[in-house]
Design a protein around this motif. Structure first.
Motif, mmCIF file in Angstrom:
data_model
loop_
_atom_site.group_PDB
_atom_site.id
_atom_site.type_symbol
_atom_site.label_atom_id
_atom_site.label_comp_id
_atom_site.label_asym_id
_atom_site.label_seq_id
_atom_site.Cartn_x
_atom_site.Cartn_y
_atom_site.Cartn_z
ATOM 1 N N ASN A 18 0.812 -1.229 0.000
ATOM 2 C CA ASN A 18 0.000 0.000 0.000
ATOM 3 C C ASN A 18 0.842 1.273 0.000
ATOM 4 O O ASN A 18 0.293 2.369 -0.010
ATOM 5 C CB ASN A 18 -0.918 0.022 1.234
ATOM 6 N N ARG A 19 2.159 1.126 0.028
ATOM 7 C CA ARG A 19 3.017 2.288 0.188
ATOM 8 C C ARG A 19 2.809 3.341 -0.897
ATOM 9 O O ARG A 19 2.804 4.546 -0.624
ATOM 10 C CB ARG A 19 4.487 1.866 0.202
ATOM 11 N N SER A 20 2.617 2.915 -2.116
ATOM 12 C CA SER A 20 2.492 3.872 -3.215
ATOM 13 C C SER A 20 1.292 4.797 -3.033
ATOM 14 O O SER A 20 1.347 5.971 -3.401
ATOM 15 C CB SER A 20 2.390 3.146 -4.558
ATOM 16 N N SER A 21 0.200 4.294 -2.444
ATOM 17 C CA SER A 21 -0.974 5.142 -2.246
ATOM 18 C C SER A 21 -0.695 6.206 -1.187
ATOM 19 O O SER A 21 -1.146 7.351 -1.312
ATOM 20 C CB SER A 21 -2.188 4.297 -1.844
ATOM 21 N N PHE A 22 0.051 5.851 -0.147
ATOM 22 C CA PHE A 22 0.434 6.824 0.875
ATOM 23 C C PHE A 22 1.388 7.866 0.286
ATOM 24 O O PHE A 22 1.268 9.061 0.562
ATOM 25 C CB PHE A 22 1.093 6.123 2.060
ATOM 26 N N GLU A 23 2.339 7.407 -0.522
ATOM 27 C CA GLU A 23 3.286 8.332 -1.153
ATOM 28 C C GLU A 23 2.576 9.274 -2.113
ATOM 29 O O GLU A 23 2.941 10.455 -2.232
ATOM 30 C CB GLU A 23 4.369 7.542 -1.879
ATOM 31 N N SER A 24 1.555 8.770 -2.786
ATOM 32 C CA SER A 24 0.788 9.611 -3.714
ATOM 33 C C SER A 24 0.084 10.748 -2.971
ATOM 34 O O SER A 24 0.071 11.892 -3.435
ATOM 35 C CB SER A 24 -0.234 8.755 -4.461
ATOM 36 N N LYS A 69 6.370 21.466 8.187
ATOM 37 C CA LYS A 69 5.025 21.327 8.739
ATOM 38 C C LYS A 69 4.164 20.360 7.926
ATOM 39 O O LYS A 69 2.926 20.387 8.032
ATOM 40 C CB LYS A 69 4.354 22.693 8.828
ATOM 41 N N VAL A 70 4.789 19.502 7.146
ATOM 42 C CA VAL A 70 4.039 18.510 6.362
ATOM 43 C C VAL A 70 4.155 17.149 7.036
ATOM 44 O O VAL A 70 5.256 16.603 7.157
ATOM 45 C CB VAL A 70 4.555 18.436 4.916
ATOM 46 N N PHE A 71 3.024 16.609 7.481
ATOM 47 C CA PHE A 71 3.042 15.294 8.107
ATOM 48 C C PHE A 71 3.325 14.200 7.068
ATOM 49 O O PHE A 71 2.925 14.307 5.912
ATOM 50 C CB PHE A 71 1.708 15.012 8.791
ATOM 51 N N GLY A 72 4.016 13.163 7.504
ATOM 52 C CA GLY A 72 4.385 12.057 6.620
ATOM 53 C C GLY A 72 5.845 12.082 6.227
ATOM 54 O O GLY A 72 6.326 11.168 5.543
ATOM 55 N N ILE A 73 6.581 13.106 6.692
ATOM 56 C CA ILE A 73 7.992 13.254 6.340
ATOM 57 C C ILE A 73 8.847 13.027 7.581
ATOM 58 O O ILE A 73 8.710 13.733 8.582
ATOM 59 C CB ILE A 73 8.272 14.656 5.764
ATOM 60 N N ALA A 74 9.730 12.035 7.523
ATOM 61 C CA ALA A 74 10.618 11.757 8.655
ATOM 62 C C ALA A 74 11.781 12.735 8.700
ATOM 63 O O ALA A 74 12.204 13.178 9.765
ATOM 64 C CB ALA A 74 11.145 10.325 8.573
ATOM 65 N N GLY A 75 12.320 13.063 7.537
ATOM 66 C CA GLY A 75 13.445 13.983 7.446
ATOM 67 C C GLY A 75 13.648 14.413 6.012
ATOM 68 O O GLY A 75 13.150 13.774 5.073
ATOM 69 N N PHE A 76 14.377 15.505 5.814
ATOM 70 C CA PHE A 76 14.616 15.998 4.458
ATOM 71 C C PHE A 76 15.854 16.884 4.458
ATOM 72 O O PHE A 76 16.337 17.322 5.508
ATOM 73 C CB PHE A 76 13.397 16.784 3.946
ATOM 74 N N GLN A 77 16.383 17.127 3.277
ATOM 75 C CA GLN A 77 17.505 18.041 3.127
ATOM 76 C C GLN A 77 17.639 18.518 1.687
ATOM 77 O O GLN A 77 17.200 17.848 0.748
ATOM 78 C CB GLN A 77 18.824 17.423 3.579
ATOM 79 N N ARG A 78 18.221 19.705 1.562
ATOM 80 C CA ARG A 78 18.587 20.192 0.239
ATOM 81 C C ARG A 78 19.804 19.418 -0.225
ATOM 82 O O ARG A 78 20.647 19.016 0.578
ATOM 83 C CB ARG A 78 18.898 21.681 0.306
ATOM 84 N N ALA A 79 19.910 19.213 -1.527
ATOM 85 C CA ALA A 79 21.047 18.467 -2.063
ATOM 86 C C ALA A 79 21.414 19.008 -3.434
ATOM 87 O O ALA A 79 20.545 19.461 -4.201
ATOM 88 C CB ALA A 79 20.719 16.981 -2.161
ATOM 89 N N ALA A 80 22.692 18.943 -3.733
ATOM 90 C CA ALA A 80 23.170 19.284 -5.075
ATOM 91 C C ALA A 80 23.087 18.038 -5.938
ATOM 92 O O ALA A 80 23.547 16.967 -5.532
ATOM 93 C CB ALA A 80 24.600 19.791 -5.012
ATOM 94 N N ALA A 81 22.481 18.165 -7.107
ATOM 95 C CA ALA A 81 22.404 17.057 -8.056
ATOM 96 C C ALA A 81 23.383 17.332 -9.192
ATOM 97 O O ALA A 81 23.209 18.291 -9.950
ATOM 98 C CB ALA A 81 20.981 16.919 -8.587
#
Length: 389
Positions: A18-24, A69-81
């Protein structure tokens, strides 16, 4: 070099098929929150969501503050691609992370090589990037156990990502994945925290507020608006139903035993909230009650109020003490709003000696003096509706 945002989904990774539906749902929420910032391309892969801005003037700083302030996110960061070329990686890492590297004393480098065709292995990537950083910042030292900064280089299918430490996210589940409930919202400290906690579990919220003019003031209602607006920064828009409660309270005072005022009042709140919630597709009611905090929140009292509810009543604060609740209210910035000196309807007609061990039979008998159905029907039909953003 382009800059992207990498999001770690945390709990969503455990959702199996079911992960894809939560990610959507999470991706849709992010796009909606970013609507004023510009278009983004979102790709979910390997428990990581990549946000790729599509416009040159996209405000990354503002985006980061929104994501906090978005629920569902454990952690995040800016990154250079950057392109998957070691020379480019070694040139970019010290420059891209300059602001962070200039403010620390120790660091370490971690490498993750999802693309196994890349010529260097993870330890070799870590060694070379660490050497490049030390050449650019000779005052730094490597500490693999407790560094001030962890530099991560990820070699993926299309790009190499260079990033610093992860920013802690709001956690929980994406709003919209946990059903819909109605929160009974007062102007106090507890109910906004309860709303935030239910939203964190993915629940969409409607709100029901009971106003008692002239005993409660316009400032009291404004306080509720401001509290919900603060919660809405996390939950998204909240539908607010304001119920005129003065007539009911006056009839309770005129016809019922004083020691039961508060309990009968709360049973009316439950009945009215149940009807509003049912009419708007909610599956549960939510309150900010904590066991034993006041006379109407003893186990017998709570059982008496629940007896008139036709749907589950969730109390996320039930086992928390006041200090814990206040700590969360400060974190979500509702505390200073809650302590504004404007009374809510729960403080009107409070009995001097409330009954703490009532029975349902006792309350049913007392309510025979009232036309309960008619009072509930009128309150539901005249409730004022608005959207809090």
């Amino acid at each position: 070099m382009k800059e992207i945002i990498l999001i770690k989904n945390g709990e969503l990774a455990l959702k199996g098929l079911n992960r894809s539906s939560f990610e959507s749902v999470l991706a849709k929420t992010i796009r909606r929150r970013f609507a004023q910032l510009g278009k983004v391309n979102i790709v979910c892969q390997q428990s990581t969501m990549t946000i790729d801005p599509q416009e040159a003037d996209f405000d990354m700083d503002k985006a980061i503050s929104v994501l906090e302030k978005v629920f569902g996110i454990a952690g995040f960061q800016r990154a250079a691609a950057v392109e998957k070329d070691m020379a480019v990686i070694l040139d970019t890492a010290p420059k891209y992370l300059a602001e962070q590297l200039e403010s620390i004393s120790t660091f370490k480098v971690e490498a993750k090589r999802s693309d196994k065709k890349f010529p260097l292995k993870s330890p070799e990537i870590s060694r070379d990037v660490g050497e490049a950083i030390l050449n650019a910042y000779p005052d730094l030292t490597v500490d693999v156990h407790n560094p001030d900064l962890t530099v991560t280089v990820e070699i993926r299918d299309n790009y190499a990502y260079i990033r610093g430490d992860q920013i802690k996210g709001a956690g929980g589940m994406p709003v919209g994945t946990g059903g819909k409930a109605a929160i009974l919202i007062s102007g106090g400290i507890d109910s906004p925290v309860a709303a935030w906690m239910m939203s964190k579990r993915g629940v969409v919220l409607d709100a029901i507020h009971f106003a008692s003019p002239p005993f409660t003031s316009p400032q009291s209602e404004q306080k509720v608006h401001d509290l919900l607006a603060q919660v809405a920064k996390y939950s998204g828009n909240i539908a607010l139903f304001t119920v005129a409660f003065t007539d009911i309270q006056q009839k309770i005072r005129a016809n019922c035993p004083e020691e039961l005022f508060t309990l009968i009042m709360r049973r009316f709140m439950m009945r009215i909230s149940n009807e509003i919630a049912k009419n708007n597709g909610c599956q549960a009611l939510v309150t900010g009650e904590s066991i034993g905090q006041v006379a109407s929140q003893t186990m017998p009292a709570l059982a008496c109020t629940d007896a008139v509810a036709e749907m589950p009543v969730f109390r996320p604060l039930i086992a928390m003490d006041k200090e814990e609740i206040i700590r969360i209210s400060r974190k979500i910035e509702t505390f200073d709003i809650s302590i504004r000196p404007y009374e809510d309807c729960c403080t009107v007609f409070t009995p001097k000696h409330p009954r703490t061990r009532p029975t349902v039979e006792m309350l049913v008998e007392a309510e025979k003096a009232l036309d309960v159905d008619a009072l509930v029907k009128e309150a539901v039909e005249t409730a004022r509706f608005e959207i809090i953003k």
